[in-house]
Design an enzyme around this catalytic site. Structure first.
Site, PDB file in Angstrom:
ATOM      1  N   ASP A 163     -15.208  -1.023 -10.748  1.00  0.00           N
ATOM      2  CA  ASP A 163     -14.816   0.368 -10.477  1.00  0.00           C
ATOM      3  C   ASP A 163     -13.307   0.559 -10.371  1.00  0.00           C
ATOM      4  OD1 ASP A 163     -17.417   1.381 -10.508  1.00  0.00           O
ATOM      5  OD2 ASP A 163     -17.748   0.860  -8.406  1.00  0.00           O
ATOM      6  N   ASP A 178     -18.795  -1.419  -7.005  1.00  0.00           N
ATOM      7  CA  ASP A 178     -18.872  -2.747  -7.611  1.00  0.00           C
ATOM      8  C   ASP A 178     -17.503  -3.114  -8.183  1.00  0.00           C
ATOM      9  OD1 ASP A 178     -19.084  -2.934 -10.872  1.00  0.00           O
ATOM     10  OD2 ASP A 178     -19.624  -0.954 -10.124  1.00  0.00           O
ATOM     11  N   SER A 187     -17.573   2.910   4.898  1.00  0.00           N
ATOM     12  CA  SER A 187     -19.028   3.071   4.917  1.00  0.00           C
ATOM     13  C   SER A 187     -19.496   3.824   3.668  1.00  0.00           C
ATOM     14  CB  SER A 187     -19.461   3.771   6.211  1.00  0.00           C
ATOM     15  OG  SER A 187     -20.853   3.664   6.382  1.00  0.00           O
ATOM     16  N   ARG A 209     -23.713   2.055  -6.692  1.00  0.00           N
ATOM     17  CA  ARG A 209     -22.942   1.622  -5.521  1.00  0.00           C
ATOM     18  C   ARG A 209     -21.557   1.189  -5.988  1.00  0.00           C
ATOM     19  NH1 ARG A 209     -22.626  -3.687  -6.545  1.00  0.00           N
ATOM     20  NH2 ARG A 209     -24.445  -4.801  -7.367  1.00  0.00           N
ATOM     21  N   ASP A 224     -16.370  -2.042   5.240  1.00  0.00           N
ATOM     22  CA  ASP A 224     -17.789  -2.194   5.564  1.00  0.00           C
ATOM     23  C   ASP A 224     -18.630  -1.149   4.831  1.00  0.00           C
ATOM     24  OD1 ASP A 224     -19.437  -4.024   6.916  1.00  0.00           O
ATOM     25  OD2 ASP A 224     -20.003  -2.506   8.381  1.00  0.00           O
ATOM     26  N   HIS A 260     -19.468  -2.126  12.941  1.00  0.00           N
ATOM     27  CA  HIS A 260     -19.257  -1.377  11.699  1.00  0.00           C
ATOM     28  C   HIS A 260     -17.809  -0.896  11.595  1.00  0.00           C
ATOM     29  CE1 HIS A 260     -20.654   0.602   8.155  1.00  0.00           C
ATOM     30  NE2 HIS A 260     -20.651   1.832   8.639  1.00  0.00           N
TER      31      HIS A 260
END
Length: 451
Positions: free
Chosen positions: A197, A194, A154, A192, A178, A248
């Site tokens: 990374d 991607d 998360s 975020r 997730d 989730h």
């Protein structure tokens, strides 16, 4: 001499955090979430030498961490109730069971525990900076960035991405379980996780319509059951908190399942879940199963990815069962009919072995169109894998309750396993299916085509 004894006794009484016998994950309560917490990151080191007893490590003390081995970081996400993740120790023990490595649990519960999600999200970059300091010290001691693997759940997935960005994408691998969607959907790559990374970024999306991120984020993005509602999860709010978190969290349990020897979850690169369900993407190469990516821990063995230095982003789809180990076994059911008129409907197929074990698949997500002398290939999914198939039953249905019962006249039906393509293909000829009536038959080996 008395002074010496006094000094030794004093040293025994004074103990720093890094000397704590067994460090434990921070346990907070709903009260802490209401009043709020300040960020405080603890790093808990587990190895095969201390499998159940974590050692505190930080940027000035690496403890028993062996820099010559792979180091896996586990980063949790938002914790609105303050409780430790129930899956954490299972993941630690499973990782150490498959490989001799360092496992570092990133405990940022003091920071993730709040009722205000945006507060927890706002602390993710600070967590990443703390992890960078720790990894910098690892590098000083001789570690390699290529041996660093981050598993983020998360919000933790985006933390892993921020760490990767701080090291210019030179981390070995990042797995996002997730990755969080709220406040991140639609954000640019620098805000975020991607694909740039790490050398390899793989994602499991299990709740794209609520708490998870919708779009692809990695070199390969896995979408179990299309990334939406997961089998076995509650369908109504009456189930309470489990209703909100089950989909989730399924990404974590699917990853955990990949660490066992019960089954390897084979996935199928495809443009959409619809195309996958319609059997358009059930082959990955020659031989087909060897080229298909495996979801979870062994995803980086995907040989199509390893062939390229800068591979394209790939989406892969698969279905799961309701419970661990979640494996589904795929078969193609090839049907050629000789009805004069076109028939549209669904097929339910049941397999039985010599011991009486049965498994069933209802292929009804989209009505199939049966035309004279045209082959229709249906993708059937079974919860159980039968080594040998002694009997097959078929049921044809148009979905109508009233009206005439139609017949489906089959020239040939063929059953072929995708999970085990080496198994012989099974056939049967000249069958007539009356709508909604089960037809049982014994298959025969399909003739081998001569070239």
């Amino acid at each position: 001499m008395p002074r010496l004894y006094f000094f030794i006794g004093l040293m025994c009484l004074v103990r720093s955090d890094t000397d704590e016998t067994c460090l434990t994950f921070t346990r907070l309560s709903l009260h802490s979430a209401v009043v709020g917490t300040r960020l405080n990151v603890k790093l808990l080191l587990y190895t095969r030498r201390n499998l159940t007893c974590a050692q505190a490590v930080n940027s000035t003390f690496l403890g028993n961490l062996n820099v010559t081995k792979k180091t896996t970081f586990i980063i949790h996400g938002f914790r609105p109730t303050g409780s430790p993740p129930v899956w954490m120790m299972d993941l630690v023990e499973s990782l150490l069971s498959v490989e001799d490595m360092n496992v570092v649990v990133v405990d940022w519960n003091r920071g993730a525990t709040t009722l205000i999600y945006s507060q927890a999200s706002g602390r993710t970059r600070n967590v990443a900076k703390i992890l960078k300091e720790f990894i910098d010290q690892m590098l000083v001691e001789g570690a390699s960035l290529g041996d660093i693997y981050m598993i983020g759940v998360s919000l933790g997935a985006h933390i892993a991405g921020f760490v990767g960005e701080l090291f210019y994408g030179q981390l070995g691998r990042i797995t996002g379980l997730d990755p969080a969607g709220p406040l991140y959907n639609g954000k640019p790559p620098q805000d975020r996780l991607d694909p740039s990374d790490a050398h390899f970024v793989d994602i499991i999306h299990s709740d794209t319509d609520a708490l998870g991120y919708r779009e692809p984020l990695g070199n390969i993005d896995f979408y179990p059951n299309g990334g939406l509602d997961q089998p076995g999860c509650p369908k109504t709010i009456l189930a309470g908190l489990h209703y909100f978190k089950c989909d989730h969290q399924r990404s974590v349990y699917l990853y955990l399942a990949s660490l066992t020897e019960n089954c390897n979850v084979t996935t199928y690169p495809c443009d959409s879940y619809r195309d996958y369900r319609n059997g358009k993407c059930a082959s990955c190469g020659t031989p087909p199963q060897e080229a298909c990516p495996i979801m979870g821990y062994y995803a980086d063995n995907w040989k199509d990815y390893l062939k390229e230095k800068d591979p394209p982003m790939t989406k892969a789809f698969f279905d799961t069962a309701e419970e661990n180990p979640f494996c589904i076994y795929h078969y193609f059911v090839d049907i050629i009919t000789w009805n004069k008129n076109v028939r549209r409907g669904s097929i339910t197929i049941k397999l039985r072995d010599r011991d009486g074990n049965t498994t069933e698949s209802k292929i009804d997500h989209q009505p199939a169109t049966f035309q004279k002398y045209h082959q229709v290939s249906l993708l059937a999914r079974f919860n159980q894998d039968l080594d040998t198939v002694a009997a097959i039953s078929l049921v044809f249905s148009t979905g109508t309750v009233t009206g005439p019962k139609y017949k489906l006249r089959i020239l040939r039906v063929k059953l072929r396993s995708l999970a085990h393509p080496e198994r012989p293909q099974l056939c049967r000829y000249d069958l007539v299916l009356t709508e909604n009536i089960e037809t049982v038959f014994q298959p025969i080996l399909c003739p081998k085509l001569r070239m």
